[in-house]
Scaffold this motif. Sequence first.
Motif, mmCIF file in Angstrom:
data_model
loop_
_atom_site.group_PDB
_atom_site.id
_atom_site.type_symbol
_atom_site.label_atom_id
_atom_site.label_comp_id
_atom_site.label_asym_id
_atom_site.label_seq_id
_atom_site.Cartn_x
_atom_site.Cartn_y
_atom_site.Cartn_z
ATOM 1 N N SER A 29 8.579 17.549 17.323
ATOM 2 C CA SER A 29 7.176 17.200 17.054
ATOM 3 C C SER A 29 7.126 15.803 16.453
ATOM 4 N N TYR A 30 8.079 15.517 15.582
ATOM 5 C CA TYR A 30 8.181 14.183 14.971
ATOM 6 C C TYR A 30 8.436 13.144 16.064
ATOM 7 N N ALA A 31 9.462 13.402 16.882
ATOM 8 C CA ALA A 31 9.837 12.457 17.932
ATOM 9 C C ALA A 31 8.683 12.227 18.900
ATOM 10 N N LEU A 71 0.850 -1.204 0.000
ATOM 11 C CA LEU A 71 0.000 0.000 0.000
ATOM 12 C C LEU A 71 0.877 1.242 0.000
ATOM 13 N N ASP A 72 0.588 2.168 -0.876
ATOM 14 C CA ASP A 72 1.313 3.441 -0.874
ATOM 15 C C ASP A 72 0.622 4.397 -1.829
ATOM 16 N N VAL A 73 1.031 5.663 -1.740
ATOM 17 C CA VAL A 73 0.545 6.661 -2.689
ATOM 18 C C VAL A 73 1.394 6.563 -3.963
ATOM 19 N N ASN A 101 19.324 5.638 11.449
ATOM 20 C CA ASN A 101 19.932 6.078 10.188
ATOM 21 C C ASN A 101 20.264 4.934 9.237
ATOM 22 N N TRP A 102 19.222 4.303 8.733
ATOM 23 C CA TRP A 102 19.371 3.277 7.683
ATOM 24 C C TRP A 102 19.620 4.027 6.377
ATOM 25 N N ILE A 103 20.649 3.630 5.653
ATOM 26 C CA ILE A 103 20.908 4.318 4.380
ATOM 27 C C ILE A 103 21.267 3.315 3.279
ATOM 28 N N LEU A 129 -3.150 3.818 -2.429
ATOM 29 C CA LEU A 129 -4.121 4.467 -1.540
ATOM 30 C C LEU A 129 -3.427 5.313 -0.481
ATOM 31 N N ASN A 130 -4.191 6.301 0.000
ATOM 32 C CA ASN A 130 -3.708 7.161 1.069
ATOM 33 C C ASN A 130 -4.430 6.730 2.342
ATOM 34 N N ILE A 131 -3.685 6.309 3.346
ATOM 35 C CA ILE A 131 -4.355 5.760 4.541
ATOM 36 C C ILE A 131 -5.147 6.815 5.317
ATOM 37 N N ALA A 182 5.393 12.683 18.341
ATOM 38 C CA ALA A 182 4.292 11.940 17.706
ATOM 39 C C ALA A 182 4.642 10.452 17.639
ATOM 40 N N LYS A 183 5.880 10.162 17.290
ATOM 41 C CA LYS A 183 6.310 8.756 17.225
ATOM 42 C C LYS A 183 6.271 8.137 18.619
ATOM 43 N N GLN A 184 6.674 8.911 19.624
ATOM 44 C CA GLN A 184 6.681 8.340 20.969
ATOM 45 C C GLN A 184 5.255 8.047 21.440
ATOM 46 N N PRO A 202 16.232 16.560 0.994
ATOM 47 C CA PRO A 202 16.119 15.180 1.486
ATOM 48 C C PRO A 202 17.018 14.956 2.702
ATOM 49 N N ARG A 203 17.133 13.686 3.138
ATOM 50 C CA ARG A 203 18.029 13.397 4.265
ATOM 51 C C ARG A 203 19.486 13.437 3.805
ATOM 52 N N VAL A 204 20.398 13.360 4.776
ATOM 53 C CA VAL A 204 21.792 13.734 4.496
ATOM 54 C C VAL A 204 22.432 12.919 3.367
HETATM 55 N N1 NAD Z 1 15.238 5.506 6.858
HETATM 56 C C1 NAD Z 1 15.553 5.567 8.138
HETATM 57 O O1 NAD Z 1 16.698 5.456 8.523
HETATM 58 C C2 NAD Z 1 14.505 5.745 9.188
HETATM 59 C C3 NAD Z 1 14.944 6.114 10.437
HETATM 60 C C4 NAD Z 1 14.033 6.253 11.465
HETATM 61 C C5 NAD Z 1 12.705 5.989 11.251
HETATM 62 N N2 NAD Z 1 12.293 5.593 10.021
HETATM 63 C C6 NAD Z 1 10.860 5.307 9.884
HETATM 64 O O2 NAD Z 1 10.678 4.229 8.969
HETATM 65 C C7 NAD Z 1 9.516 4.457 8.168
HETATM 66 C C8 NAD Z 1 9.878 4.381 6.681
HETATM 67 O O3 NAD Z 1 10.921 5.288 6.405
HETATM 68 P P1 NAD Z 1 11.540 5.468 4.951
HETATM 69 O O4 NAD Z 1 12.930 5.937 5.161
HETATM 70 O O5 NAD Z 1 11.279 4.285 4.128
HETATM 71 O O6 NAD Z 1 10.670 6.710 4.447
HETATM 72 P P2 NAD Z 1 10.028 6.990 3.010
HETATM 73 O O7 NAD Z 1 9.524 8.387 3.045
HETATM 74 O O8 NAD Z 1 10.967 6.604 1.943
HETATM 75 O O9 NAD Z 1 8.791 5.984 2.973
HETATM 76 C C9 NAD Z 1 7.549 6.245 3.556
HETATM 77 C C10 NAD Z 1 6.476 5.832 2.549
HETATM 78 O O10 NAD Z 1 5.205 5.995 3.161
HETATM 79 C C11 NAD Z 1 4.309 6.513 2.198
HETATM 80 N N3 NAD Z 1 3.214 7.220 2.873
HETATM 81 C C12 NAD Z 1 3.320 8.293 3.677
HETATM 82 N N4 NAD Z 1 2.101 8.687 4.084
HETATM 83 C C13 NAD Z 1 1.208 7.843 3.496
HETATM 84 C C14 NAD Z 1 -0.198 7.753 3.516
HETATM 85 N N5 NAD Z 1 -0.931 8.638 4.205
HETATM 86 N N6 NAD Z 1 -0.803 6.775 2.818
HETATM 87 C C15 NAD Z 1 -0.055 5.887 2.095
HETATM 88 N N7 NAD Z 1 1.286 5.928 2.038
HETATM 89 C C16 NAD Z 1 1.922 6.899 2.729
HETATM 90 C C17 NAD Z 1 5.155 7.469 1.358
HETATM 91 O O11 NAD Z 1 4.571 7.710 0.084
HETATM 92 C C18 NAD Z 1 6.477 6.714 1.289
HETATM 93 O O12 NAD Z 1 6.557 5.929 0.124
HETATM 94 C C19 NAD Z 1 8.943 5.802 8.634
HETATM 95 O O13 NAD Z 1 7.947 5.553 9.587
HETATM 96 C C20 NAD Z 1 10.114 6.487 9.294
HETATM 97 O O14 NAD Z 1 9.703 7.387 10.293
HETATM 98 C C21 NAD Z 1 13.161 5.496 8.971
#
Ligand code: NAD
Length: 390
Positions: free
Chosen positions: A184-186, A48-50, A214-216, A75-77, A188-190, A234-236
């Motif tokens: 705010s992010y931290a 599922l994704d947009v 920091n998965w890269i 779909l958008n959740i 909401a996640k917490q 974007p991220r770093v």
């Molecule tokens: N990459 C990292 O190192 C990292 C680190 C900490 C936390 N996270 C968490 O892991 C998760 C995935 O991260 P990522 O790096 O793959 O991010 P990303 O932005 O690449 O992927 C998120 C995906 O979710 C989809 N999405 C967002 N809102 C949506 C909605 N309302 N309906 C449907 N799809 C929706 C986006 O289109 C996107 O494809 C996130 O929750 C993020 O907070 C990732």
Amino acid sequence: MASGVARVDLDGRPIKPLTICMIGAGGFIGSHLCEKLMAETPHRVLALDVYSDKIKHLLEPGTLPWADRIQFHRLNIKHDSRLEGLIKMSDLTINLAAICTPADYNTRPLDTIYSNFIDALPVVKYCSENGKRLIHFSTCEVYGKTIGSFLPKESPLRQDPAYYMLSEDSSPCIFGPIEKQRWSYACAKQLIERLIYGEGAENGLEFTIVRPFNWIGPRMDFIPGIDGPSEGVPRVLACFSNALLRRQQLKLVDGGQSQRTFIFIKDAIEAVLLMIENPARANGHIFNVGNPNNEVTVRQLAEMMTQVYSKVNGEPPLEVPTVDVSSKEFYGEGYDDSDKRIPDMTIINRQLGWNPKTSLWDLLESTLTYQHRTYAEAIKKATSKPIATS
Ligand SMILES: NC(=O)c1ccc[n+]([C@@H]2O[C@H](COP(=O)([O-])OP(=O)(O)OC[C@H]3O[C@@H](n4cnc5c(N)ncnc54)[C@H](O)[C@@H]3O)[C@@H](O)[C@H]2O)c1
Ligand SMILES: O=C(O)[C@H]1O[C@H](OP(=O)(O)OP(=O)(O)OC[C@H]2O[C@@H](n3ccc(=O)[nH]c3=O)[C@H](O)[C@@H]2O)[C@H](O)[C@@H](O)[C@@H]1O
């Protein structure tokens, strides 16, 4: 892999093929997880994704060996009545959907809070009400700042792991003031972590919470002006890749003194697969997933990426490869940062016997090779505009 091939879990029990509802499957982590599940397991994915660009190679053509095991639902959740039905059809839901880049939390705090808390609520509710297992993606940012960062600069205690190591079951969560919108992010996640934990405690929800550090790797975010907006931040990894590809200086925010541990996406995905296939060991747990051996300051990361990229493209680096910028200039008013992030690996080691493998140099080499192959030509075309004649 052919469906039905016997796989066993860490306790030697056969693993039965699962149907997984993966929300946010089209993102960076989702694309790698789908790839792994298709190539190495018999599991089925309702993706599922947009967006689907990052998993297009898994969806088309329909003759791919796993074509009957992956189904994309655009779909958008936030507002789609199909969500509950898709969760009900699955054995397990994995929720990756979120707004998760610092540039976004600084400029779109409301969207960030909605995305990370409000939009995740129905997912948790449907899993709980329908007795479905949930793996929810949180973040290492829930720890916030380290205790050590409040000690005097010269204090020897700063070197003591007790003051900086981030442990799931004992570290406090230390956030900055409200006007520093990173938190705010931290926050909401917490709160969604606490809600999931509460659903487990009161209503028996089977859950696992993942805190990525920091998965890269390939497909992370976008390259501005190529496959994302020119003005986007974007991220770093993608910011530095973009600068290297364009032969520009890498921007160090506030001197690049913050520290991070970077883990290769492929190592991290191994940990997620262990969680998927070992519910008895993973349920009820919160797991740090990171690589404590790959710690650098952001400045050191910039220096290493510069060296690696020079090896990849065969050109010498710029004489002065980095430039300092203020966080206000780069992200706008109200930016704050995490000082240091070392994951404690005790719990994931004990429960799943997992350890990361890839060194920072190796993961950068493989990622920058991908970035070069994917984007160098497109950037050359985009930057070689015809010279205007007067
Ligand atoms: N990459 C990292 O190192 C990292 C680190 C900490 C936390 N996270 C968490 O892991 C998760 C995935 O991260 P990522 O790096 O793959 O991010 P990303 O932005 O690449 O992927 C998120 C995906 O979710 C989809 N999405 C967002 N809102 C949506 C909605 N309302 N309906 C449907 N799809 C929706 C986006 O289109 C996107 O494809 C996130 O929750 C993020 O907070 C990732
Ligand atoms: O990946 C994670 O574990 C978490 O951390 C990241 O947050 P952060 O590490 O701060 O984000 P990056 O954009 O990757 O920035 C890392 C550091 O590099 C700095 N930076 C970034 C970009 C740049 O061009 N220059 C630069 O110096 C930032 O200020 C920050 O100190 C992500 O934003 C979160 O989604 C995620 O929860």
